[in-house]
Motif scaffolding. Sequence first.
Motif, mmCIF file in Angstrom:
data_model
loop_
_atom_site.group_PDB
_atom_site.id
_atom_site.type_symbol
_atom_site.label_atom_id
_atom_site.label_comp_id
_atom_site.label_asym_id
_atom_site.label_seq_id
_atom_site.Cartn_x
_atom_site.Cartn_y
_atom_site.Cartn_z
ATOM 1 N N GLU A 185 1.016 -1.214 0.185
ATOM 2 C CA GLU A 185 -0.020 -0.040 -0.296
ATOM 3 C C GLU A 185 0.694 0.897 0.231
ATOM 4 O O GLU A 185 0.416 2.362 -0.610
ATOM 5 N N THR A 202 2.224 1.138 -3.581
ATOM 6 C CA THR A 202 0.708 1.610 -4.608
ATOM 7 C C THR A 202 -0.270 3.207 -4.420
ATOM 8 O O THR A 202 -0.432 3.673 -5.390
ATOM 9 N N ARG A 203 -0.182 3.825 -3.195
ATOM 10 C CA ARG A 203 -0.626 4.629 -2.677
ATOM 11 C C ARG A 203 -0.286 6.054 -2.257
ATOM 12 O O ARG A 203 -0.406 6.591 -3.458
ATOM 13 N N ILE A 205 -2.686 4.250 6.428
ATOM 14 C CA ILE A 205 -3.716 3.495 5.992
ATOM 15 C C ILE A 205 -5.041 3.558 6.697
ATOM 16 O O ILE A 205 -4.492 2.957 8.054
ATOM 17 N N PRO A 222 -4.365 -4.008 5.797
ATOM 18 C CA PRO A 222 -3.950 -4.598 4.251
ATOM 19 C C PRO A 222 -3.461 -5.963 4.374
ATOM 20 O O PRO A 222 -2.889 -6.677 4.899
#
Length: 414
Positions: A54, A57-58, A368, A372
């Motif tokens: 994450e 990608t984020r 986050i 995840p």
Amino acid sequence: MFRPLPFFVGLRYTRAKRRNHFISFISLISMLGLTLGVLVMILVLSVMNGFDRELRTRILGMVPHASINGYQPIEDWRSLADQLEQHPQVVGAAPFIQMQGMLTHNGVVAPVLASGIDPEAEQRVSIIGEHMQSGTLEALREGEFGIIIGELIARRFNVQPGDKLTFVMPEASVTPAGVFPRLKRFHVVGVFKVGAELDGSLAMVHVADAARLSRWQPGQVQGVRLQLEDLFQAPQVAWDLVTRLPGDYYAQDWTRSHGNLFAAIRMEKTMIGLLLLLIIAVAAFNIISTLVMVVTDKKADIAILRTLGASPGTIMGIFMVQGSVIGVVGTIAGGVLGVLAALNVSAMVAGLERLLGTQFLSSDVYFISYLPSQLIWTDVIIICGTALGMSFLATLYPAWRASRTEPAEALRYD
């Protein structure tokens, strides 16, 4: 069907109901401990892998992998972007202007980093377009002073597209009436949500509007942000680019702004893996105590086998098979349960949050907002292989002791 004596007797000992129920209980505890250790290690490492994914990608999909900045406002950013995109590692370039300030609405104030962007070019370097809850990037038009905000900001101010927000810049304007902060009214044209801390700290405006607020000439920008083929090459690529460019520029990359998060996750994954490995080690070495008690309980049987011609190696193999069965069953059970847990932990935690009506990972605290998980089969193989190896090593000493049993001594009082 031919079966070697150590396997036959060892498996028979494993299946048999022992006279000493305490030994059976210790065997079960050793097996369950190994199962739990393997399960927890697979689950935790999968969650750490998920956070790592994450982050890439984020978080790193929203911030630039690298940027080339000018000490003075850059006049012609398009020609600069064309030069930068000739590098084989650069897959996209877009202009930007960053402004620190505060947003205010109905008495509520929040700090924000306002980023001036070109809506068309931004989609080549950012994932923002894929995470719009409402509105689009194209709604940012020059001269209209629209603003796109994160979901947490929209929730804090209780606003939606069409509402007005006031942007307060950290500069003062001197007027005959006194000194006042610089203010500008924006209207909300979109809301994005990436499920990270950026939802509460980032806003986007048109780059031309940002230049006007910064009192720059039309077309001037602060720098050009880059999307790279390999983000881990960002420091080297940024340095290579800035040394080749004619003019006065300096480079920045994501390792300076968010590298601490990535390094922290890598370090935590390593340390947690080592700590959880101790759980597996404790469970594996419980096999030693189990087999030592089994050897003591089976001295008479060992002596009889020796008198019938069984070699010390055969006796040693019997108890190695018995201990290895405990390790294999515990490892396989832990591996299967760990894989199932890693594949479903995100959904299970989300369901638990809905059931309890609370959020365990708030974006106000964590970068986050959900748990995840990413299962990497290499990790599973390494964990299970380590558990099996420890289990096998744990059988050596008790099996060696069993092979040293003297028949006459063991049968003296039987």
